[in-house]
Motif scaffolding. Structure first.
Motif, PDB file in Angstrom:
ATOM      1  N   VAL A  15       0.923  -1.123  -0.144  1.00  0.00           N
ATOM      2  CA  VAL A  15      -0.013   0.288   0.207  1.00  0.00           C
ATOM      3  C   VAL A  15       0.979   1.157   0.171  1.00  0.00           C
ATOM      4  O   VAL A  15       1.637   1.179   0.573  1.00  0.00           O
ATOM      5  N   HIS A  16       0.123   1.564  -0.222  1.00  0.00           N
ATOM      6  CA  HIS A  16       1.277   3.619  -0.098  1.00  0.00           C
ATOM      7  C   HIS A  16      -0.277   4.398  -0.831  1.00  0.00           C
ATOM      8  O   HIS A  16      -0.646   4.930  -1.936  1.00  0.00           O
ATOM      9  N   GLU A  17      -0.007   5.395   0.412  1.00  0.00           N
ATOM     10  CA  GLU A  17      -1.312   6.030   0.552  1.00  0.00           C
ATOM     11  C   GLU A  17      -0.887   7.505  -0.049  1.00  0.00           C
ATOM     12  O   GLU A  17      -0.003   8.230  -0.113  1.00  0.00           O
ATOM     13  N   SER A  18      -1.718   8.061  -0.389  1.00  0.00           N
ATOM     14  CA  SER A  18      -1.984   9.241  -1.198  1.00  0.00           C
ATOM     15  C   SER A  18      -1.726  10.354  -0.239  1.00  0.00           C
ATOM     16  O   SER A  18      -2.134  10.391   1.394  1.00  0.00           O
ATOM     17  N   THR A  19      -0.993  11.582  -0.706  1.00  0.00           N
ATOM     18  CA  THR A  19      -1.072  12.247   0.788  1.00  0.00           C
ATOM     19  C   THR A  19      -2.342  13.853   0.860  1.00  0.00           C
ATOM     20  O   THR A  19      -1.954  13.982   1.499  1.00  0.00           O
ATOM     21  N   SER A  20      -3.337  12.672  -0.244  1.00  0.00           N
ATOM     22  CA  SER A  20      -4.345  14.398  -0.363  1.00  0.00           C
ATOM     23  C   SER A  20      -5.259  13.743   1.281  1.00  0.00           C
ATOM     24  O   SER A  20      -4.399  12.765   1.404  1.00  0.00           O
ATOM     25  N   LEU A  21      -5.640  15.762   1.926  1.00  0.00           N
ATOM     26  CA  LEU A  21      -6.355  14.770   3.366  1.00  0.00           C
ATOM     27  C   LEU A  21      -7.480  13.955   3.019  1.00  0.00           C
ATOM     28  O   LEU A  21      -8.177  12.905   3.570  1.00  0.00           O
ATOM     29  N   VAL A  22      -8.122  13.888   1.863  1.00  0.00           N
ATOM     30  CA  VAL A  22      -9.752  13.536   1.708  1.00  0.00           C
ATOM     31  C   VAL A  22      -8.843  12.149   0.679  1.00  0.00           C
ATOM     32  O   VAL A  22      -8.256  12.326  -0.562  1.00  0.00           O
ATOM     33  N   ARG A  23      -8.727  10.898   1.333  1.00  0.00           N
ATOM     34  CA  ARG A  23      -8.183   9.784   0.443  1.00  0.00           C
ATOM     35  C   ARG A  23      -8.528   8.744   0.753  1.00  0.00           C
ATOM     36  O   ARG A  23      -9.476   8.557   2.312  1.00  0.00           O
ATOM     37  N   PHE A  24      -8.434   7.395   0.484  1.00  0.00           N
ATOM     38  CA  PHE A  24      -8.410   6.107   0.410  1.00  0.00           C
ATOM     39  C   PHE A  24      -7.663   5.779   1.383  1.00  0.00           C
ATOM     40  O   PHE A  24      -6.111   5.982   0.916  1.00  0.00           O
ATOM     41  N   THR A  25      -8.214   4.923   2.832  1.00  0.00           N
ATOM     42  CA  THR A  25      -7.143   4.333   3.333  1.00  0.00           C
ATOM     43  C   THR A  25      -6.784   2.892   3.271  1.00  0.00           C
ATOM     44  O   THR A  25      -8.254   2.451   3.441  1.00  0.00           O
ATOM     45  N   TYR A 112      -1.032 -10.749  -9.614  1.00  0.00           N
ATOM     46  CA  TYR A 112      -1.528  -9.383  -8.762  1.00  0.00           C
ATOM     47  C   TYR A 112      -1.898  -8.681  -9.564  1.00  0.00           C
ATOM     48  O   TYR A 112      -2.660  -9.118 -10.340  1.00  0.00           O
ATOM     49  N   ALA A 113      -2.544  -7.718  -9.080  1.00  0.00           N
ATOM     50  CA  ALA A 113      -3.251  -6.846  -9.744  1.00  0.00           C
ATOM     51  C   ALA A 113      -2.990  -4.858  -8.913  1.00  0.00           C
ATOM     52  O   ALA A 113      -2.591  -4.864  -7.326  1.00  0.00           O
ATOM     53  N   LEU A 114      -2.843  -4.138  -9.804  1.00  0.00           N
ATOM     54  CA  LEU A 114      -2.402  -2.431  -9.171  1.00  0.00           C
ATOM     55  C   LEU A 114      -3.983  -2.103  -8.420  1.00  0.00           C
ATOM     56  O   LEU A 114      -4.524  -1.974 -10.245  1.00  0.00           O
ATOM     57  N   LEU A 115      -4.195  -1.771  -7.969  1.00  0.00           N
ATOM     58  CA  LEU A 115      -5.335  -0.205  -7.786  1.00  0.00           C
ATOM     59  C   LEU A 115      -5.258   0.553  -8.141  1.00  0.00           C
ATOM     60  O   LEU A 115      -3.889   1.131  -6.839  1.00  0.00           O
ATOM     61  N   VAL A 116      -5.777   1.593  -8.161  1.00  0.00           N
ATOM     62  CA  VAL A 116      -5.809   3.692  -7.745  1.00  0.00           C
ATOM     63  C   VAL A 116      -6.793   3.287  -7.292  1.00  0.00           C
ATOM     64  O   VAL A 116      -7.711   3.246  -8.100  1.00  0.00           O
ATOM     65  N   SER A 117      -7.186   4.103  -5.958  1.00  0.00           N
ATOM     66  CA  SER A 117      -8.137   4.175  -5.793  1.00  0.00           C
ATOM     67  C   SER A 117      -8.610   5.953  -5.187  1.00  0.00           C
ATOM     68  O   SER A 117      -7.784   5.888  -4.525  1.00  0.00           O
TER      69      SER A 117
END
Length: 152
Positions: A15-25, A112-117
């Motif tokens: 997992v690599h999370e976005s730095t945006s305040l509103v995001r999927f965690t 594997y599968a790669l996901l952007v959410s």
């Protein structure tokens, strides 16, 4: 996120999370249902149809939102359309206000599968752009289009 199949679930392997305040965690080790998520369907697409049916027969279909796919036929249709398009996309099938784009990351003997959410509002007008970018990046990384088993 990178996911793998774990029974009837997709497991977040990386997992690599976005730095945006509103995001999927999400966190490594977290699971989501294969049938209800684009990550799951990108993983299911890497199985033969017989293998998919075997996994889905063991699945307890739960309606998470009004957009949750609830039948084997709907899942097969989504997988077929997604493979034709070159990426998997979904919006609010597992969680309200959440959209995702996934691509198979087939590296035999592993799947594997790669996901952007992210939030649906942020992604809805960019699904094709994000999908094509993700697909192209995976093809470049692997050196070719991922080879998937015969879907029949």
């Amino acid at each position: 996120m990178v996911g793998v199949i774990s029974g009837t679930q997709a497991l977040f392997y990386q997992v690599h999370e976005s730095t945006s305040l509103v995001r999927f965690t999400a966190s490594v080790g977290q699971t989501v249902p294969l049938f209800a998520t684009v990550l799951g369907r990108a993983l299911l697409a890497q199985l033969t149809k017989a293998q998919r049916e075997n996994v889905l027969r063991k699945t307890k279909f739960t309606r998470f939102t009004p957009k949750t796919l609830m039948s084997l036929e709907d899942i097969e249709a989504d997988i077929s359309a997604s493979l034709e398009r070159g990426w998997f996309q979904g919006s609010e099938g597992y969680s309200e206000n959440l959209a995702g784009i996934a691509v198979p990351l087939a590296m035999p003997p592993y799947s594997y599968a790669l996901l952007v959410s992210g939030p649906t509002e942020r992604m809805k007008d960019r699904m094709s752009e994000i999908g094509a970018t993700l697909r192209d990046a995976v093809e470049e990384y692997l050196g070719s289009t991922p080879q998937l088993p015969d879907r029949h």
